[in-house]
Design an enzyme around this catalytic site. Structure first.
Site, PDB file in Angstrom:
ATOM      1  N   TYR A  92     -68.183   8.218  43.043  1.00 58.31           N
ATOM      2  CA  TYR A  92     -69.064   8.100  42.460  1.00 58.31           C
ATOM      3  C   TYR A  92     -69.719   8.438  41.329  1.00 58.31           C
ATOM      4  CZ  TYR A  92     -71.333   4.154  44.704  1.00 58.31           C
ATOM      5  OH  TYR A  92     -72.241   3.140  45.329  1.00 58.31           O
ATOM      6  N   ASP A 149     -77.401 -10.784  53.653  1.00 57.70           N
ATOM      7  CA  ASP A 149     -76.711  -9.896  54.941  1.00 57.70           C
ATOM      8  C   ASP A 149     -76.791 -10.953  55.849  1.00 57.70           C
ATOM      9  OD1 ASP A 149     -75.184  -8.027  53.135  1.00 57.70           O
ATOM     10  OD2 ASP A 149     -75.858  -6.579  55.184  1.00 57.70           O
ATOM     11  N   GLU A 160     -92.155  -6.816  57.012  1.00 54.14           N
ATOM     12  CA  GLU A 160     -91.365  -5.801  56.657  1.00 54.14           C
ATOM     13  C   GLU A 160     -91.673  -4.933  57.723  1.00 54.14           C
ATOM     14  OE1 GLU A 160     -88.079  -4.645  55.197  1.00 54.14           O
ATOM     15  OE2 GLU A 160     -88.228  -3.172  56.751  1.00 54.14           O
ATOM     16  N   GLN A 161     -90.448  -4.627  58.424  1.00 59.49           N
ATOM     17  CA  GLN A 161     -90.409  -4.069  59.802  1.00 59.49           C
ATOM     18  C   GLN A 161     -91.176  -2.031  60.239  1.00 59.49           C
ATOM     19  OE1 GLN A 161     -86.697  -4.813  62.530  1.00 59.49           O
ATOM     20  NE2 GLN A 161     -85.727  -3.409  60.999  1.00 59.49           N
ATOM     21  N   ARG A 188     -79.555   3.771  45.738  1.00 62.04           N
ATOM     22  CA  ARG A 188     -80.647   2.457  47.048  1.00 62.04           C
ATOM     23  C   ARG A 188     -81.660   3.166  46.418  1.00 62.04           C
ATOM     24  NH1 ARG A 188     -76.452  -0.317  49.951  1.00 62.04           N
ATOM     25  NH2 ARG A 188     -79.018  -1.343  50.689  1.00 62.04           N
TER      26      ARG A 188
HETATM   27  C1  FAD Z   1     -70.999   1.424  53.448  1.00 63.30           C
HETATM   28  C2  FAD Z   1     -71.643   0.846  52.315  1.00 63.30           C
HETATM   29  C3  FAD Z   1     -71.395   1.068  51.050  1.00 63.30           C
HETATM   30  C4  FAD Z   1     -72.538  -0.678  50.178  1.00 63.30           C
HETATM   31  N1  FAD Z   1     -71.848  -0.278  48.953  1.00 63.30           N
HETATM   32  C5  FAD Z   1     -72.063  -1.036  48.583  1.00 63.30           C
HETATM   33  C6  FAD Z   1     -72.080  -1.977  46.870  1.00 63.30           C
HETATM   34  O1  FAD Z   1     -71.192  -0.688  46.144  1.00 63.30           O
HETATM   35  N2  FAD Z   1     -72.814  -2.477  46.121  1.00 63.30           N
HETATM   36  C7  FAD Z   1     -73.296  -3.742  46.493  1.00 63.30           C
HETATM   37  O2  FAD Z   1     -73.695  -4.726  46.083  1.00 63.30           O
HETATM   38  N3  FAD Z   1     -73.212  -3.850  48.037  1.00 63.30           N
HETATM   39  C8  FAD Z   1     -73.224  -2.430  48.746  1.00 63.30           C
HETATM   40  N4  FAD Z   1     -73.611  -2.597  49.668  1.00 63.30           N
HETATM   41  C9  FAD Z   1     -73.591  -4.370  50.822  1.00 63.30           C
HETATM   42  C10 FAD Z   1     -75.416  -4.161  50.854  1.00 63.30           C
HETATM   43  O3  FAD Z   1     -75.786  -2.605  51.232  1.00 63.30           O
HETATM   44  C11 FAD Z   1     -76.013  -4.788  51.750  1.00 63.30           C
HETATM   45  O4  FAD Z   1     -74.837  -5.770  50.989  1.00 63.30           O
HETATM   46  C12 FAD Z   1     -77.316  -5.164  50.979  1.00 63.30           C
HETATM   47  O5  FAD Z   1     -78.186  -4.512  51.586  1.00 63.30           O
HETATM   48  C13 FAD Z   1     -78.175  -6.491  51.687  1.00 63.30           C
HETATM   49  O6  FAD Z   1     -79.276  -6.552  51.655  1.00 63.30           O
HETATM   50  P1  FAD Z   1     -80.202  -7.116  52.439  1.00 63.30           P
HETATM   51  O7  FAD Z   1     -81.384  -7.093  51.505  1.00 63.30           O
HETATM   52  O8  FAD Z   1     -79.829  -9.010  52.716  1.00 63.30           O
HETATM   53  O9  FAD Z   1     -80.412  -6.418  53.644  1.00 63.30           O
HETATM   54  P2  FAD Z   1     -81.185  -5.459  54.173  1.00 63.30           P
HETATM   55  O10 FAD Z   1     -80.623  -4.173  53.100  1.00 63.30           O
HETATM   56  O11 FAD Z   1     -79.746  -5.097  55.023  1.00 63.30           O
HETATM   57  O12 FAD Z   1     -82.348  -5.159  54.332  1.00 63.30           O
HETATM   58  C14 FAD Z   1     -82.406  -6.464  55.367  1.00 63.30           C
HETATM   59  C15 FAD Z   1     -84.304  -5.717  55.707  1.00 63.30           C
HETATM   60  O13 FAD Z   1     -84.895  -6.208  56.548  1.00 63.30           O
HETATM   61  C16 FAD Z   1     -85.220  -5.937  57.678  1.00 63.30           C
HETATM   62  N5  FAD Z   1     -85.833  -6.533  59.131  1.00 63.30           N
HETATM   63  C17 FAD Z   1     -84.567  -6.045  59.087  1.00 63.30           C
HETATM   64  N6  FAD Z   1     -84.644  -7.203  60.875  1.00 63.30           N
HETATM   65  C18 FAD Z   1     -86.212  -7.616  60.544  1.00 63.30           C
HETATM   66  C19 FAD Z   1     -87.862  -7.796  61.349  1.00 63.30           C
HETATM   67  N7  FAD Z   1     -86.714  -7.916  62.988  1.00 63.30           N
HETATM   68  N8  FAD Z   1     -88.466  -8.061  60.900  1.00 63.30           N
HETATM   69  C20 FAD Z   1     -89.356  -7.521  59.666  1.00 63.30           C
HETATM   70  N9  FAD Z   1     -88.143  -6.553  58.592  1.00 63.30           N
HETATM   71  C21 FAD Z   1     -86.632  -6.606  59.654  1.00 63.30           C
HETATM   72  C22 FAD Z   1     -84.988  -4.177  57.236  1.00 63.30           C
HETATM   73  O14 FAD Z   1     -85.758  -3.216  57.850  1.00 63.30           O
HETATM   74  C23 FAD Z   1     -84.373  -4.655  55.698  1.00 63.30           C
HETATM   75  O15 FAD Z   1     -85.478  -3.579  55.225  1.00 63.30           O
HETATM   76  C24 FAD Z   1     -72.705  -1.419  50.953  1.00 63.30           C
HETATM   77  C25 FAD Z   1     -73.046  -1.981  52.454  1.00 63.30           C
HETATM   78  C26 FAD Z   1     -72.026  -0.968  52.458  1.00 63.30           C
HETATM   79  C27 FAD Z   1     -72.450  -0.415  54.338  1.00 63.30           C
END
Ligand code: FAD
Length: 397
Positions: free
Chosen positions: A217, A295, A34-35, A108
């Site tokens: 909410y 994502d 993790e970065q 979160r």
């Molecule tokens: C306004 C808003 C509201 C939302 N509400 C909801 C909701 O109610 N319900 C829901 O299901 N979803 C919701 N989402 C979507 C949700 O937040 C994301 O889809 C989810 O967090 C994706 O998770 P992830 O682990 O794939 O990516 P991320 O949460 O982006 O995690 C990626 C991780 O990788 C790390 N990282 C990135 N680049 C590097 C690198 N080069 N080296 C090492 N580490 C790195 C980051 O620091 C981070 O810790 C919402 C999004 C937004 C913008």
């Protein structure tokens, strides 16, 4: 390619930690890079729908999370000015009966903390300050090597890119391409209930208005209210995709809305502003010993509240297939199962922007009225749309 015994994961977000936990529980050795210098999540709420909760239940986290959750009674869409209900669909106990798991609101940071603690207990190795720059495949050794900015390397049988919308792993696999700005920004904030000057209903509520919508909410058993205020903007001038928002600007943007919205915003002391980005469907989610999740491969507009839920589903499916198939078969099946589902939810989220923002003026309002009529006279039609999302159960074969 054989089965995997050691996996390295880029990113300790909700998706990365979920897949780390699921794999560690299967006896796989897991390292997460993790970065960030310390673990944490943004101070915002998350709607965790039954389809995601079924996975968290299987991972053994339901009991602990239940003490941190808020259970909304209805999912509602209301008019930005009059407060009239266009949709009022039962959640609460009825959601649990219908979908086989409850619908929750979680902070979160709470979900992230519970996941991180479970990972530590399951023996997952977490490396902080580990900025991933790319990877190198070693076909002779049947290994992939994760490369860090500081020169560090981690070898494993498989690399999972769970590093979010600006994924470095995706970039190396598919080439450099900026995410698409979706023409919308979102202010987010969390307000202690003790600071509120207005009563908020215990619902997951979307307030629909021209070019904007507002979501509110409760969180943490009802001690806080989370809000997301979305506004259409043709461009995003800032370099950053997340910055501190101007509360006064937010107040002005929603000033003449229903008092439940405008008064709620008056209680906000700070807010963050996000540019909402997406990506077109990727040609593939895996290559060799590298696979993407969350994502990193399917960012979406948050208008179905399903982004994290999809990352959680991905995590379970990937771990399940890795436990049952050779690596190449597992990755193939993972993409075959997950891509159509994530793409469909991406499309549904995008379509909701038009509905929530009354696109087309009078026509937009008519669509909401049609939804209202459908909810009254053919509620099963509305329900069946949600069944597809919430009734889905990746934990069942
Ligand atoms: C306004 C808003 C509201 C939302 N509400 C909801 C909701 O109610 N319900 C829901 O299901 N979803 C919701 N989402 C979507 C949700 O937040 C994301 O889809 C989810 O967090 C994706 O998770 P992830 O682990 O794939 O990516 P991320 O949460 O982006 O995690 C990626 C991780 O990788 C790390 N990282 C990135 N680049 C590097 C690198 N080069 N080296 C090492 N580490 C790195 C980051 O620091 C981070 O810790 C919402 C999004 C937004 C913008």
């Amino acid at each position: 390619m054989d089965q995997v015994s050691r996996v390295v994961i880029a990113g300790a977000g909700i998706g990365g930690l979920c897949v780390a936990l699921a794999l560690a529980k299967q006896g796989v050795q897991v390292v997460v890079c993790e970065q960030a210098a310390s673990l944490g999540e943004v101070g915002a709420g998350l709607q965790i729908s039954p389809n995601a909760l079924k996975v968290l239940r299987q991972l053994g986290l339901e009991a602990e999370l239940s003490g941190l959750a808020f259970v909304p009674q209805y999912a509602a869409i209301r008019d930005y000015k009059s407060g009239e209900y266009y949709l009022k669909s039962s959640l609460g106990e009825q959601a649990e009966v219908r979908y086989g798991a409850p619908y929750w609101h979680l902070h979160r940071a709470d979900l992230h903390q519970v996941l991180a603690a479970a990972c530590a207990k399951a023996g997952v190795e977490l490396v902080l300050n580990a900025v991933v720059t790319g990877y190198r495949e070693n076909t002779e050794l049947n290994q992939v090597c994760l490369l860090l900015e500081d020169g560090g390397e981690f070898s494993a049988d498989l690399l999972i890119g769970a590093d979010g919308i600006r994924s470095k792993v995706r970039e190396q696999m598919l080439g450099q391409e900026c995410p698409n700005y979706m023409g919308q920004v979102a202010w987010r904030g969390v307000i202690p209930v003790s600071d509120l000057i207005v009563n908020i209903k215990p619902d997951a509520c979307v307030w629909a208005g021209p070019g904007r919508h507002f979501v509110s909410y409760y969180l943490r058993g009802g001690d806080y209210v989370n809000f997301v205020a979305v506004e259409e903007r043709s461009d995003w001038q800032s370099e950053s995709w997340r910055e501190e928002g101007d509360v006064e600007e937010l107040k002005r943007a929603f000033a003449n809305w229903h008092p439940e919205v405008s008064e709620l915003i008056k209680s906000a002391s700070s807010t963050f502003l996000w540019a909402l980005n997406g990506r077109n469907e990727l040609p593939t989610w895996h290559e060799g010993r590298v696979v993407l999740l969350g994502d990193a491969c399917h960012p979406m507009l948050p208008f179905m509240a399903q982004g994290a839920a999809m990352a959680i589903e991905d995590a379970f499916v990937l771990a399940k297939y890795l436990s049952r198939h050779t690596l190449s078969d597992a990755l193939l099946k993972y993409e075959q199962v997950r891509k159509p589902r994530a793409t469909k939810i991406q499309q549904m989220s995008k379509a909701n922007a038009g509905l929530y923002h009354m696109h087309g003026g009078v026509l937009g309002k008519m669509k909401l009225k049609a939804l209202q009529a459908a909810g009254r006279f053919v509620p099963d039609v509305i329900q069946s749309k949600l069944d597809v999302v919430y009734g889905y159960d990746v934990t069942k074969d």
